[in-house]
Enzyme design. Structure first.
Site, short mmCIF file in Angstrom:
data_model
loop_
_atom_site.label_atom_id
_atom_site.label_comp_id
_atom_site.label_asym_id
_atom_site.label_seq_id
_atom_site.Cartn_x
_atom_site.Cartn_y
_atom_site.Cartn_z
N HIS A 1 73.32 31.93 -31.84
CA HIS A 1 73.71 32.11 -33.25
C HIS A 1 73.69 30.80 -34.06
CE1 HIS A 1 74.62 36.21 -32.33
NE2 HIS A 1 75.63 35.90 -31.53
N ASP B 1 70.15 40.80 -28.92
CA ASP B 1 71.61 40.73 -28.86
C ASP B 1 72.26 42.09 -28.61
OD1 ASP B 1 74.20 39.89 -29.03
OD2 ASP B 1 74.07 38.97 -30.99
ZN LIG Z 1 75.82 37.76 -27.72
#
Ligand SMILES: [Zn+2]
Length: 434
Positions: A275, A326
């Site tokens: 991220h 994800d």
């Molecule tokens: Zn994750």
């Protein structure tokens, strides 16, 4: 030996070549030949653009079960955000057993494979029984994920996750107990055992995944750094996904998450930050100095309301960026790439933002994000159509309406900006089709 004879091939420079045959021996690309020199028993692939297999560098396969279910507002939690979504995710994780972990993972990996992903980095954090008691085999659920990958025929890097707490000074919540090991030594012993058990499997490797600075105290982060040093294994950590995590890290350590990871010895060329959405300039400088990677997960970050990847600032520093699906809300590698450039355009108020010096558009670097950067992040050799590379390959349909009639020189960009996983027809992992 197999020889593939596609109509077009995407080279490592993201340029399309014609009349190239790809020879595969024992799972590797051994020669790139002039198509006229290919033998008669070559596998002709007319109407196909052969591209490297795409890398999903960050996955939580079981979260695919949340599809649709989380797209409504719970009247008890009218302010719906990452943290309310997380409660739904914990409930889904609590309900799993070894058999359902294998089944849900296999369904996810099969869909990923059909979407063009040939490698998945599975950030696996459900380890024990719902109350936290170990299974007789402490890596039971990791083995279930490995079995799922074998069944789906996808290359797997199992990122074995360390998890210890709900936050500073807080024991795990009931929904987190099965993620947690009793000690960092118990966790590291499971990594070693898992690594040993998959040694010799050419399609499965292992990495470390200290979950996040919110889930681990400093002494765990330092112990994992010591254990990982010199192992050659990748290290993946969630960091800077949410502002609250940064506030908590500053309160506990006086350091932002990426700066803390560096102070603990966890930031290096084998490290990938998942991220980095809210990383500040100092943290981004640290990533560049240490040679670390970032894995962006644009479709999930959109779904969770995480914020914007600081893409232009990462590109400016030359930090390698990989992509991950994800939560597996969507499995479409091209959408991840398009979304990344699209977000950068919305933020910049102009077009063609993620363009490196000497290049005329973002396509080449976005293809690298989907391929070689993903391989690098996962500690794998490479992901390109080149002699010596693993024969992980995907054939795209040149006659599909999304890209039909596009001139050859524009295909690399058209696949990313106008295409989808619907283009994927055949795929090979280590030279084998499922
Ligand atoms: Zn994750």
């Amino acid at each position: 030996m197999t020889v593939l004879l596609p109509e077009l091939v995407l080279g490592p420079d993201a340029r399309v070549r014609e009349r190239v045959a790809v020879e595969v021996v024992a799972g590797r690309i051994t020669r790139l030949l002039d198509a006229r020199d290919a033998s008669e028993d070559a596998l002709a692939l007319p109407g196909r653009l052969l591209v490297p297999g795409l890398v999903n560098a960050h996955s939580h396969a079981f979260q695919r079960a949340l599809r649709g279910r989380v797209e409504r507002v719970d009247p008890e939690h009218p302010f719906d955000d990452f943290w309310t979504w997380r409660e739904e995710m914990f409930a889904a994780a609590t309900a799993l057993d070894p058999d359902s972990v294998r089944r849900t993972s296999e369904a996810c990996f099969r869909e990923a494979r059909a979407a063009g992903y040939t490698t998945v980095g599975e950030f696996h954090y459900i380890h024990h029984q719902p109350d936290g008691t170990q299974y007789d085999e402490p890596n039971e659920l990791a083995h279930a994920v490995c079995d799922a990958a074998r069944a789906a025929g996808i290359r797997l890097v199992l990122l074995q996750t360390a998890y210890a707490r709900a936050g500073r000074g807080l024991p795990p919540s009931p929904g987190q107990r099965r993620f947690c090991d009793a000690s960092v030594d118990a966790y590291l012993a499971r990594v070693d055992a898992l690594r040993e058990s998959v040694a010799g499997d050419p399609l499965i490797t292992v990495g470390y995944a200290p979950h996040s600075v919110r889930a681990l105290p400093r002494d765990w982060l330092e112990a994992i750094a010591r254990h990982a040093a010199g192992s050659g294994l990748p290290v993946h950590v969630h960091a800077d996904e949410q502002p609250r995590e940064i506030d908590e890290s500053l309160a506990e350590h006086g350091l932002r998450p990426i700066a803390l990871l560096d102070a603990c010895g966890l930031l290096g060329p084998k490290t990938t930050i998942i991220h980095a959405t809210h990383a500040d300039d100092d943290e981004l400088d640290l990533l560049a100095e240490r040679g670390a990677s970032v894995c962006a997960c644009p479709t999930t970050e959109a779904n969770l309301g995480d914020g914007f990847l600081p893409a232009a600032r990462l590109w400016a520093r030359g930090v390698p960026v990989a992509f991950g699906a994800d939560s597996n809300t969507r499995l479409d590698p091209f959408e991840e790439a398009r979304e990344t450039e699209g977000l950068a355009r919305r933020q910049a108020g102009r077009r063609n933002v993620l363009v490196r010096a000497g290049e005329d558009g973002p396509a080449r670097s976005l293809w690298e994000c989907l391929t070689v950067n993903g391989a690098r992040a996962l500690g794998l050799e490479t992901a390109e159509i080149a002699v010596g590379a693993p024969a992980d390959l995907v054939a795209l349909d040149l006659d599909h309406p999304e890209i039909s009639d596009v001139p050859v020189e524009h295909l690399p960009a058209a696949v990313l900006f106008s295409g989808s996983s619907a283009l994927v027809r055949e795929s090979w992992v280590a030279g084998t089709r499922p």
